[in-house]
Design a protein around this motif. Structure first.
Motif, PDB file in Angstrom:
ATOM      1  N   LEU A 117      36.062  78.614  21.513  1.00 19.38           N
ATOM      2  CA  LEU A 117      36.976  77.530  21.150  1.00 19.38           C
ATOM      3  C   LEU A 117      37.153  77.528  19.632  1.00 19.38           C
ATOM      4  O   LEU A 117      36.179  77.357  18.899  1.00 19.38           O
ATOM      5  N   VAL A 118      38.363  77.760  19.171  1.00 24.03           N
ATOM      6  CA  VAL A 118      38.654  77.805  17.736  1.00 24.03           C
ATOM      7  C   VAL A 118      39.724  76.774  17.409  1.00 24.03           C
ATOM      8  O   VAL A 118      40.796  76.767  18.031  1.00 24.03           O
ATOM      9  N   VAL A 119      39.425  75.906  16.443  1.00 28.54           N
ATOM     10  CA  VAL A 119      40.398  74.911  15.983  1.00 28.54           C
ATOM     11  C   VAL A 119      40.764  75.233  14.543  1.00 28.54           C
ATOM     12  O   VAL A 119      39.964  75.048  13.627  1.00 28.54           O
ATOM     13  N   ASN A 120      41.970  75.728  14.352  1.00 31.48           N
ATOM     14  CA  ASN A 120      42.493  76.065  13.031  1.00 31.48           C
ATOM     15  C   ASN A 120      43.080  74.800  12.412  1.00 31.48           C
ATOM     16  O   ASN A 120      44.240  74.441  12.664  1.00 31.48           O
ATOM     17  N   ASN A 121      42.293  74.127  11.595  1.00 35.31           N
ATOM     18  CA  ASN A 121      42.727  72.860  11.036  1.00 35.31           C
ATOM     19  C   ASN A 121      42.861  72.871   9.514  1.00 35.31           C
ATOM     20  O   ASN A 121      43.597  72.053   8.955  1.00 35.31           O
ATOM     21  N   ALA A 122      42.186  73.778   8.840  1.00 35.08           N
ATOM     22  CA  ALA A 122      42.215  73.789   7.370  1.00 35.08           C
ATOM     23  C   ALA A 122      43.653  73.901   6.877  1.00 35.08           C
ATOM     24  O   ALA A 122      44.423  74.730   7.337  1.00 35.08           O
ATOM     25  N   GLY A 123      44.007  73.044   5.923  1.00 35.70           N
ATOM     26  CA  GLY A 123      45.364  73.078   5.383  1.00 35.70           C
ATOM     27  C   GLY A 123      45.474  72.256   4.122  1.00 35.70           C
ATOM     28  O   GLY A 123      44.594  71.449   3.805  1.00 35.70           O
ATOM     29  N   VAL A 124      46.569  72.467   3.405  1.00 34.23           N
ATOM     30  CA  VAL A 124      46.820  71.711   2.190  1.00 34.23           C
ATOM     31  C   VAL A 124      48.292  71.325   2.161  1.00 34.23           C
ATOM     32  O   VAL A 124      49.157  72.094   2.587  1.00 34.23           O
ATOM     33  N   MET A 125      48.585  70.114   1.690  1.00 34.12           N
ATOM     34  CA  MET A 125      49.944  69.587   1.642  1.00 34.12           C
ATOM     35  C   MET A 125      50.260  69.164   0.211  1.00 34.12           C
ATOM     36  O   MET A 125      49.712  68.183  -0.290  1.00 34.12           O
ATOM     37  N   LEU A 126      51.123  69.925  -0.450  1.00 38.67           N
ATOM     38  CA  LEU A 126      51.469  69.672  -1.845  1.00 38.67           C
ATOM     39  C   LEU A 126      52.958  69.371  -1.940  1.00 38.67           C
ATOM     40  O   LEU A 126      53.783  70.175  -1.479  1.00 38.67           O
ATOM     41  N   GLY A 127      53.281  68.236  -2.516  1.00 36.21           N
ATOM     42  CA  GLY A 127      54.668  67.806  -2.564  1.00 36.21           C
ATOM     43  C   GLY A 127      55.275  67.866  -3.956  1.00 36.21           C
ATOM     44  O   GLY A 127      54.713  67.301  -4.904  1.00 36.21           O
ATOM     45  N   ASN A 128      56.394  68.536  -4.066  1.00 39.21           N
ATOM     46  CA  ASN A 128      57.193  68.577  -5.281  1.00 39.21           C
ATOM     47  C   ASN A 128      58.574  69.084  -4.899  1.00 39.21           C
ATOM     48  O   ASN A 128      58.705  69.864  -3.944  1.00 39.21           O
ATOM     49  N   PRO A 129      59.611  68.678  -5.626  1.00 38.93           N
ATOM     50  CA  PRO A 129      60.931  69.259  -5.339  1.00 38.93           C
ATOM     51  C   PRO A 129      60.917  70.752  -5.610  1.00 38.93           C
ATOM     52  O   PRO A 129      60.216  71.226  -6.508  1.00 38.93           O
TER      53      PRO A 129
END
Length: 253
Positions: free
Chosen positions: A88-100
């Motif tokens: 069972l593998v849960v790929n959850n690592a992530g990053v959310m960077l906001g800019n125009p």
């Protein structure tokens, strides 16, 4: 929701130091799975692992960076040494960077691509053999990719983030053609607004303020509520694949 017990299963959860990843790891352990926690922050990982073991579960804290090949390889070796193969593998690592986009933040674009897309692929590469072998032995095998409603819905200043999540959603769809015939399930979970550290990554105060305004107007899901969705999906009979689940606050359009 109705669950099947996950006792006997071995799970890997990336981005497990906080938010959705932490909540998923805790709940899978509560349901009986042995859980390897992967993230970069050692102290936070140890705290989550301690919480799981205090509740009677089994957890292994593994410091790893999904953007680094050697780091992922070392993590796999440690998991195999401690727990053996995983199913069972849960790929959850992530990053959310906001800019125009006109800000031209190549540094942010590269970081999101490295983490949200290539990092996901590194983890899939690392554990494909385990998943295929488990399914070949007649056991349940799951790959769960955490994407985002941003894969479908457009948000100003988050074009590149949305593009990376669209890539994850489409990757999951394509992988079903490779893994499904071998009885490995691929589930794509697309959260809407969830209370997590993701929104704190952005260094643009104006963009952050806009996001805060949306969250205040619509509300958020708790990380535990997303974990509930994941635990439900992976506890179905092995011939049932909940292939794509979009979960968001009722007030989110």
């Amino acid at each position: 929701m109705s669950y099947e017990n996950l006792t006997g299963r071995t799970a890997v959860v990336t981005g497990a130091a906080s938010g959705i990843g932490e909540a998923v790891a805790v709940l899978l352990a509560e349901r009986g799975a042995r859980v390897a926690l992967l993230a970069r922050r050692e102290q936070r990982l140890e705290e989550v692992a301690a919480k799981i073991t205090a509740g009677g579960g089994s957890a292994l804290a593994v410091v790893a960076d999904v953007t680094d090949d050697a780091s992922v390889a070392a993590a796999v070796a440690r998991i195999h040494e401690a727990y053996g193969p995983v199913d069972l593998v849960v790929n959850n690592a992530g990053v959310m960077l906001g800019n125009p986009v006109e800000a031209g933040r190549l540094d942010e674009w590269q970081r999101m691509i490295d983490t949200n897309v290539t990092g996901v692929l590194r983890v899939i590469r690392a554990f494909t053999g385990d998943l295929v072998a488990a399914a070949g032995e007649g056991r349940t095998a799951d790959l769960v990719d955490i994407s985002s409603v941003g894969a479908h819905l457009a948000f100003p200043n988050y074009a590149v983030y949305g593009a990376t999540k669209a890539a994850v959603t489409h990757l999951s769809q394509c992988l079903r053609t490779e893994f499904g015939p071998r009885d490995v399930r691929v589930t794509n979970v697309e959260p809407g607004f969830v209370e997590s550290e993701l929104r704190l990554h952005t260094d643009n105060a104006e963009v952050s303020g806009q996001v805060d305004g949306m969250l205040e107007a619509v509300g958020t899901l708790a990380a535990e509520e997303l974990a509930d969705v994941v635990a439900y999906a992976v506890s179905r009979p092995r011939h049932v694949n909940l292939r794509q689940i979009m979960a968001m606050p009722t007030r989110q359009a």
